[in-house]
Design an enzyme around this catalytic site. Structure first.
Site, PDB file in Angstrom:
ATOM      1  N   ASP A  67      22.287  -8.555 -92.881  1.00 46.26           N
ATOM      2  CA  ASP A  67      21.805  -9.617 -93.768  1.00 46.26           C
ATOM      3  C   ASP A  67      20.768 -10.512 -93.099  1.00 46.26           C
ATOM      4  OD1 ASP A  67      23.613 -10.685 -91.959  1.00 46.26           O
ATOM      5  OD2 ASP A  67      25.069 -11.314 -93.445  1.00 46.26           O
ATOM      6  N   ASN A 135      36.450 -17.112 -95.550  1.00 45.79           N
ATOM      7  CA  ASN A 135      36.945 -16.784 -96.896  1.00 45.79           C
ATOM      8  C   ASN A 135      36.976 -15.275 -97.138  1.00 45.79           C
ATOM      9  OD1 ASN A 135      34.207 -16.278 -96.980  1.00 45.79           O
ATOM     10  ND2 ASN A 135      33.768 -17.555 -98.767  1.00 45.79           N
ATOM     11  N   HIS A 137      34.491 -13.198 -96.500  1.00 41.30           N
ATOM     12  CA  HIS A 137      33.206 -12.576 -96.823  1.00 41.30           C
ATOM     13  C   HIS A 137      32.766 -11.615 -95.716  1.00 41.30           C
ATOM     14  CE1 HIS A 137      31.041 -16.132 -94.833  1.00 41.30           C
ATOM     15  NE2 HIS A 137      30.438 -15.091 -94.269  1.00 41.30           N
ATOM     16  N   GLU A 142      30.018 -12.708-100.879  1.00 42.11           N
ATOM     17  CA  GLU A 142      30.937 -13.830-100.995  1.00 42.11           C
ATOM     18  C   GLU A 142      32.134 -13.512-101.892  1.00 42.11           C
ATOM     19  OE1 GLU A 142      30.977 -16.337 -99.211  1.00 42.11           O
ATOM     20  OE2 GLU A 142      29.051 -17.349 -98.963  1.00 42.11           O
TER      21      GLU A 142
END
Ligand code: GLP
Length: 245
Positions: A67, A135, A137, A142
């Site tokens: 990314d 979380n 991800h 996400e």
């Protein structure tokens, strides 16, 4: 999915660096999927040492990164291109032309399409290295009511912006969007290796290794569908999630 529990985080990083070294030795022109974030930094340090010691040769290796932030150039010290150059590529004998990090400037959609093409160019990755967000991800996929399979633009959640603010001068400087490989791109790799450490990762890792549920609210759980996924955690994290080998 296989879980490896090590003595400590340094040992986890050593295990993963050795996996990468052994892969490159057995397949010198292999393709690596690489990750950023704090977690893989010691892995890259160990690979640099191995390269300098003549234990591993990166001259034919190709890499594609997961990314990149939207809106900051590769020369920015918080861009993932800059991270990869300074934490790994500048210190090993890799040909930079064989390394790909999505361009975070210009036409973001076109840059995502370019990333998507790179994921499969010359075949899929032999090994995809992963960290994990607090979380759950993966890359910048996400937690949400849906996930996207291919490379795309993602709007970052408050949790991710807060977690990554430590790398920027102030929270407002953290980009709010990023270009990321999709979950299908990540799961296409022949082998997926996720490394995690620290108490912040407890809820995400619990969801990943303590049951058989797959949920888009914890994107890492998609790894349960991969035949050759390896999760490397230290004893402290294993104990914190209640995992028994
Ligand atoms: C970022 C990256 C992820 C990484 C995550 C966790 O959001 N896009 O690829 O896994 O941070 O980073 P850290 O290892 O610093 O906890």
């Amino acid at each position: 999915m296989k879980v490896i529990v090590t003595e400590n985080y340094d040992a986890s990083c050593a295990v993963v660096a050795e996996m990468i070294r052994d892969l490159v030795k057995s397949k010198p022109a292999c393709k690596l999927g690489l990750a950023t974030g704090g977690t893989p930094v010691p892995i890259y340090k160990k690979l640099i040492e191995m390269n300098k010691a003549g234990e591993v040769d990166f001259s034919q290796v190709h890499t594609v990164n997961l990314d990149e932030y939207c809106g900051i150039p590769g020369t920015h010290d918080q861009s993932y291109r800059y991270f990869m150059d300074t934490n790994l590529f500048d210190h090993i004998n890799i040909d930079k032309a064989n390394t790909f990090v999505a361009n975070g400037m210009g036409d973001f959609e076109a840059n995502a399409a370019e990333l998507e093409a790179k994921v499969r160019e010359g075949g899929v990755a032999d090994l995809q290295l992963l960290g994990i967000g607090n979380n759950g991800h993966i890359a910048f996929n996400e937690a949400s009511d849906h996930l996207i399979s291919v490379a795309h633009i993602e709007t970052l959640t408050e949790s991710t912006i807060n977690a990554n603010a430590r790398f920027f001068e102030k929270k407002e400087d953290v980009p709010t969007k990023a270009i990321t490989m999709g979950m299908g791109d990540i799961l296409a790799a022949k082998c997926v290796v996720l490394v995690a450490t620290g108490t912040a990762k407890v809820p995400a890792i619990k969801g990943l290794i303590m049951d058989n549920v797959i949920t888009t609210q914890n994107p890492s759980t998609m790894l349960k569908m991969h035949e050759n996924a390896i999760v490397v955690i230290d004893k402290e994290l294993a104990d914190a999630v209640g995992y028994k080998a």
